[in-house]
Scaffold this motif. Structure first.
Motif, PDB file in Angstrom:
ATOM      1  N   ASN A 215     -14.629  -5.051  16.151  1.00  0.00           N
ATOM      2  CA  ASN A 215     -14.417  -3.801  15.413  1.00  0.00           C
ATOM      3  C   ASN A 215     -14.853  -2.623  16.276  1.00  0.00           C
ATOM      4  N   ASN A 219     -12.947   1.443  13.024  1.00  0.00           N
ATOM      5  CA  ASN A 219     -12.960   0.422  11.973  1.00  0.00           C
ATOM      6  C   ASN A 219     -14.201   0.553  11.093  1.00  0.00           C
ATOM      7  N   ASN A 222     -13.856   3.595   8.907  1.00  0.00           N
ATOM      8  CA  ASN A 222     -12.897   3.360   7.823  1.00  0.00           C
ATOM      9  C   ASN A 222     -13.519   2.565   6.683  1.00  0.00           C
ATOM     10  N   THR A 223     -14.407   1.623   7.043  1.00  0.00           N
ATOM     11  CA  THR A 223     -15.088   0.835   6.016  1.00  0.00           C
ATOM     12  C   THR A 223     -15.949   1.731   5.129  1.00  0.00           C
TER      13      THR A 223
END
Length: 347
Positions: A215, A219, A222-223
Motif C-alpha cells: 500500500n 491507499n 483513501n482508507t
C-alpha cells in the motif's frame, strides 16, 4: 552503558525521586474547582475535564467526560554520538499516575503550562534546545501526533528528536545517556520506559533502503477518507447532572458499569519535580488494556496490520495497532475482538 551500571543508576534514582500520592475529596482539591459544567484549574492552565454526549450516525449514543488541553506539548529527546555510538538523553521522572515510581522519560516532557511555569516552580531543563534555539544542532525528526481520543479532545504533542552534534551540555543528576542496546533492554522491563519515550523514538524510524509496501501513501489516505465518510460522531457539551450512567461521589466520579475510566482527585508531595506539592484530578482506567501488532513479511518487507479508528476525541480517523482495546480484561468475556485468537497462540 553497561547493563549493570544502568540498573545501579535506576535503583539509585528510585531512592532519590520520591513521591507521596494521596486520594482526597473533591472539596479539598486546592486550585481546582468542579461545577456542573467542568472541572478546571483556577489559573485557566494545565487542563480541564468536560462532560459530553456523543451520537454516531447509526444513532448509537454514549456519555463520557474528556480531558481538554488545547496546548500542544513537547516530547523531545536529545541525541549525540560518542565514539561512533549513538546516545539518547533520558530523565528519571516520577509522575503521580505511575504504577511503580520513576520512568525513563524524554529529555523534555512538558505541556505549555509547565514550560511557561504556570505552576510557579522551576524551569524545564534543556527546553532551549526545542524552543527558539539558535544552536548548531540538527532536527532528526519532528512529528505532531495525537493523544488518545478515548481520553482527550483533539490533543496533540510534538515528538522531536534532536542531534546536538558538538554542542556541549551539562548533564543534570537525574538524566542519563543511554544507547540503543540499553533501550532494547529497558523495553523488556515492566513500567520502566515511558510511553512518550517510545513515541519519540518510533517517530524517527527511517524506512529500509529496499522497501516494497503493498500500500502506498494514497491507499492509506483513501482508507482514512472512507472511514471519515462512514463513521460520523456528533458531540455536545452537557452538564455533569446530565452525564448518564455516571455518578459523582465526594472523592471520585465513576461510570456505573465500570466502562471508560474513573476520575480521582489527588494530593501530591515530591522532592524531584518543578514544584514540591500540588493537587490535581487524574483519569484512572478500571482494568488493564491491550495493544498488539500483527506483522507479516510480504515482498521481502515487514508489513504491520493497522486498524483505522474514529474515537470520540479525534477530529478525524487515525490508524492504530491491530488490536487496541481499553479495559481489555473487562471486555474479554463479552466482546468479539478480531484477531485476538492469534495473540493467544503461544506458537
Amino acid at each position: 552503558m553497561r547493563i549493570k551500571d544502568l540498573n545501579k543508576w535506576i535503583l539509585d534514582q528510585k531512592k532519590k525521586n520520591l513521591m507521596k500520592v494521596s486520594r482526597i475529596n473533591i472539596s479539598d482539591v486546592i486550585n481546582w474547582k468542579i461545577d456542573n459544567q467542568k472541572i478546571f484549574n483556577y489559573n485557566k492552565a494545565f487542563f480541564s475535564i468536560v462532560p459530553f454526549k456523543f451520537i454516531k450516525n447509526n444513532n448509537e449514543a454514549w456519555f463520557q467526560p474528556l480531558i481538554l488541553q488545547k496546548e500542544v506539548g513537547i516530547l523531545g529527546i536529545l541525541k549525540k554520538k560518542i565514539k561512533d555510538v549513538d546516545y539518547y538523553l533520558l530523565q528519571a521522572k516520577v509522575e503521580p499516575g505511575n504504577k511503580s515510581g520513576i520512568q525513563l522519560s524524554p529529555t523534555v516532557q512538558a505541556t505549555k503550562s509547565n514550560y511557561l511555569q504556570k505552576h510557579g516552580g522551576k524551569k524545564t531543563n534543556y527546553l532551549n534546545f526545542f524552543i527558539g534555539n539558535k544552536l548548531k544542532i540538527k532536527t532528526i525528526s519532528k512529528s505532531r501526533l495525537s493523544e488518545q481520543g478515548t481520553r482527550y479532545l483533539e490533543k496533540s504533542n510534538n515528538n522531536i528528536l534532536i542531534d546536538i552534534r558538538k554542542e556541549k551540555i551539562k548533564k543534570i543528576k537525574n538524566y542519563i545517556w543511554v544507547t540503543k542496546e540499553n533501550l532494547k533492554y529497558l523495553l523488556k522491563k515492566k513500567n520502566l520506559l515511558n510511553m512518550d519515550t517510545i513515541s519519540v523514538l518510533s517517530s524517527s524510524i527511517k524506512k529500509n533502503t529496499l522497501d516494497n509496501p503493498i500500500n502506498d501513501f494514497s491507499n492509506l489516505k483513501n482508507t482514512l477518507t472512507y472511514l471519515k465518510k462512514k463513521i460520523k460522531i456528533k458531540k455536545k457539551i452537557i452538564s455533569f447532572n446530565d452525564l448518564k450512567n455516571w455518578k459523582i461521589f465526594k472523592d471520585k466520579i465513576v461510570n456505573n458499569k465500570n466502562f471508560f475510566f474513573s476520575i480521582l482527585f489527588l494530593k501530591i508531595k515530591t522532592s524531584s519535580r518543578e514544584v514540591s506539592q500540588w493537587c490535581q484530578p487524574i483519569v484512572s482506567d478500571y482494568h488493564i488494556s491491550l495493544n498488539g501488532f500483527l506483522v507479516k513479511e510480504i515482498n521481502k518487507t515487514n508489513h504491520y496490520l493497522l486498524q483505522g479508528v474514529q474515537e470520540a476525541g479525534l477530529s478525524s480517523p487515525k490508524f492504530t495497532s491491530t488490536i487496541s482495546v481499553k479495559n481489555f480484561t473487562k471486555k474479554i468475556g463479552n466482546k468479539d475482538i478480531k484477531f485476538l485468537n492469534l495473540f493467544k497462540k503461544k506458537k
